[in-house]
Design a protein around this motif. Sequence first.
Motif, PDB file in Angstrom:
ATOM      1  N   VAL A  28       0.851  -1.181   0.000  1.00  0.00           N
ATOM      2  CA  VAL A  28       0.000   0.000   0.000  1.00  0.00           C
ATOM      3  C   VAL A  28       0.885   1.229   0.000  1.00  0.00           C
ATOM      4  CG1 VAL A  28      -1.757   1.256   1.301  1.00  0.00           C
ATOM      5  CG2 VAL A  28      -1.774  -1.226   1.279  1.00  0.00           C
ATOM      6  N   ASP A  29       0.513   2.252  -0.765  1.00  0.00           N
ATOM      7  CA  ASP A  29       1.228   3.516  -0.776  1.00  0.00           C
ATOM      8  C   ASP A  29       0.977   4.222   0.549  1.00  0.00           C
ATOM      9  OD1 ASP A  29       2.445   5.908  -1.281  1.00  0.00           O
ATOM     10  OD2 ASP A  29       0.926   6.617  -2.690  1.00  0.00           O
ATOM     11  N   VAL A  30       2.030   4.336   1.377  1.00  0.00           N
ATOM     12  CA  VAL A  30       1.871   4.930   2.699  1.00  0.00           C
ATOM     13  C   VAL A  30       2.122   6.431   2.699  1.00  0.00           C
ATOM     14  CG1 VAL A  30       2.378   2.825   3.961  1.00  0.00           C
ATOM     15  CG2 VAL A  30       4.239   4.369   3.350  1.00  0.00           C
ATOM     16  N   SER A  31       2.351   7.020   1.545  1.00  0.00           N
ATOM     17  CA  SER A  31       2.618   8.451   1.502  1.00  0.00           C
ATOM     18  C   SER A  31       1.380   9.257   1.894  1.00  0.00           C
ATOM     19  CB  SER A  31       3.100   8.868   0.118  1.00  0.00           C
ATOM     20  OG  SER A  31       2.099   8.601  -0.847  1.00  0.00           O
ATOM     21  N   ARG A  32       0.184   8.679   1.731  1.00  0.00           N
ATOM     22  CA  ARG A  32      -1.053   9.340   2.144  1.00  0.00           C
ATOM     23  C   ARG A  32      -1.844   8.386   3.019  1.00  0.00           C
ATOM     24  NH1 ARG A  32      -4.868  11.400  -1.840  1.00  0.00           N
ATOM     25  NH2 ARG A  32      -5.791  12.130   0.076  1.00  0.00           N
ATOM     26  N   ALA A  33      -1.624   8.470   4.310  1.00  0.00           N
ATOM     27  CA  ALA A  33      -2.288   7.557   5.244  1.00  0.00           C
ATOM     28  C   ALA A  33      -3.802   7.736   5.222  1.00  0.00           C
ATOM     29  CB  ALA A  33      -1.763   7.772   6.668  1.00  0.00           C
ATOM     30  N   ASP A  34      -4.268   8.930   4.869  1.00  0.00           N
ATOM     31  CA  ASP A  34      -5.709   9.151   4.832  1.00  0.00           C
ATOM     32  C   ASP A  34      -6.363   8.492   3.618  1.00  0.00           C
ATOM     33  OD1 ASP A  34      -4.409  10.959   3.139  1.00  0.00           O
ATOM     34  OD2 ASP A  34      -6.062  12.403   3.277  1.00  0.00           O
ATOM     35  N   ALA A  35      -5.555   7.988   2.697  1.00  0.00           N
ATOM     36  CA  ALA A  35      -6.086   7.346   1.495  1.00  0.00           C
ATOM     37  C   ALA A  35      -5.944   5.825   1.551  1.00  0.00           C
ATOM     38  CB  ALA A  35      -5.366   7.890   0.266  1.00  0.00           C
ATOM     39  N   LEU A  36      -5.686   5.287   2.723  1.00  0.00           N
ATOM     40  CA  LEU A  36      -5.533   3.841   2.854  1.00  0.00           C
ATOM     41  C   LEU A  36      -6.831   3.132   2.498  1.00  0.00           C
ATOM     42  CD1 LEU A  36      -3.576   3.609   6.213  1.00  0.00           C
ATOM     43  CD2 LEU A  36      -2.684   3.271   3.925  1.00  0.00           C
ATOM     44  N   PRO A  37      -6.728   1.967   1.858  1.00  0.00           N
ATOM     45  CA  PRO A  37      -7.941   1.249   1.462  1.00  0.00           C
ATOM     46  C   PRO A  37      -8.590   0.487   2.615  1.00  0.00           C
ATOM     47  CG  PRO A  37      -6.024   0.014   0.778  1.00  0.00           C
ATOM     48  CD  PRO A  37      -5.523   1.316   1.380  1.00  0.00           C
ATOM     49  N   TYR A  38      -8.046   0.600   3.817  1.00  0.00           N
ATOM     50  CA  TYR A  38      -8.559  -0.145   4.950  1.00  0.00           C
ATOM     51  C   TYR A  38      -9.261   0.788   5.930  1.00  0.00           C
ATOM     52  CZ  TYR A  38      -5.238  -3.423   3.024  1.00  0.00           C
ATOM     53  OH  TYR A  38      -4.552  -4.231   2.166  1.00  0.00           O
ATOM     54  N   HIS A  39     -10.288   0.287   6.561  1.00  0.00           N
ATOM     55  CA  HIS A  39     -11.003   1.062   7.571  1.00  0.00           C
ATOM     56  C   HIS A  39     -10.089   1.255   8.774  1.00  0.00           C
ATOM     57  CE1 HIS A  39     -13.998   1.945  10.666  1.00  0.00           C
ATOM     58  NE2 HIS A  39     -14.738   2.415   9.665  1.00  0.00           N
ATOM     59  N   GLU A  40     -10.028   2.471   9.277  1.00  0.00           N
ATOM     60  CA  GLU A  40      -9.118   2.801  10.377  1.00  0.00           C
ATOM     61  C   GLU A  40      -9.350   1.939  11.616  1.00  0.00           C
ATOM     62  OE1 GLU A  40      -7.953   6.588  13.204  1.00  0.00           O
ATOM     63  OE2 GLU A  40      -9.202   6.909  11.450  1.00  0.00           O
ATOM     64  N   LEU A  41     -10.597   1.688  11.956  1.00  0.00           N
ATOM     65  CA  LEU A  41     -10.895   0.888  13.138  1.00  0.00           C
ATOM     66  C   LEU A  41     -10.458  -0.571  12.946  1.00  0.00           C
ATOM     67  CD1 LEU A  41     -12.013   0.960  15.959  1.00  0.00           C
ATOM     68  CD2 LEU A  41     -14.290   0.594  15.021  1.00  0.00           C
ATOM     69  N   ALA A  42     -10.598  -1.076  11.736  1.00  0.00           N
ATOM     70  CA  ALA A  42     -10.140  -2.443  11.462  1.00  0.00           C
ATOM     71  C   ALA A  42      -8.624  -2.531  11.627  1.00  0.00           C
ATOM     72  CB  ALA A  42     -10.559  -2.877  10.058  1.00  0.00           C
TER      73      ALA A  42
END
Length: 96
Positions: A28-42
């Motif tokens: 996963v591209d970690v340069s934009r953590a707000d664009a992660l494809p995973y739900h934050e709570l998960a």
Amino acid sequence: MTTKSRIAALALTALLAGCSAGGVSPLVDVSRADALPYHELALHNLTLGREYQVQGRFELARQTFLQGLATAQNDDMRAVLSQEIENTDRLIRTKR
């Protein structure tokens, strides 16, 4: 970096490290953590569950992974959490 971004980055690091999943985690591209494809709570529950495993608190780890599975919105995350639940169940059975 906001607290939300830090939590997401930490959780992603744990996910990519594959502490006990034993498989290859998706890149996963970690340069934009707000664009992660995973739900934050998960992601949070995955990280927390792995911490509980390290502490030997397997029942709590299993419960945490189940909570993460309930919030997962991505098939890859569901697969990782399901594998963690299976691994934790094995650990619980060997400790009995």
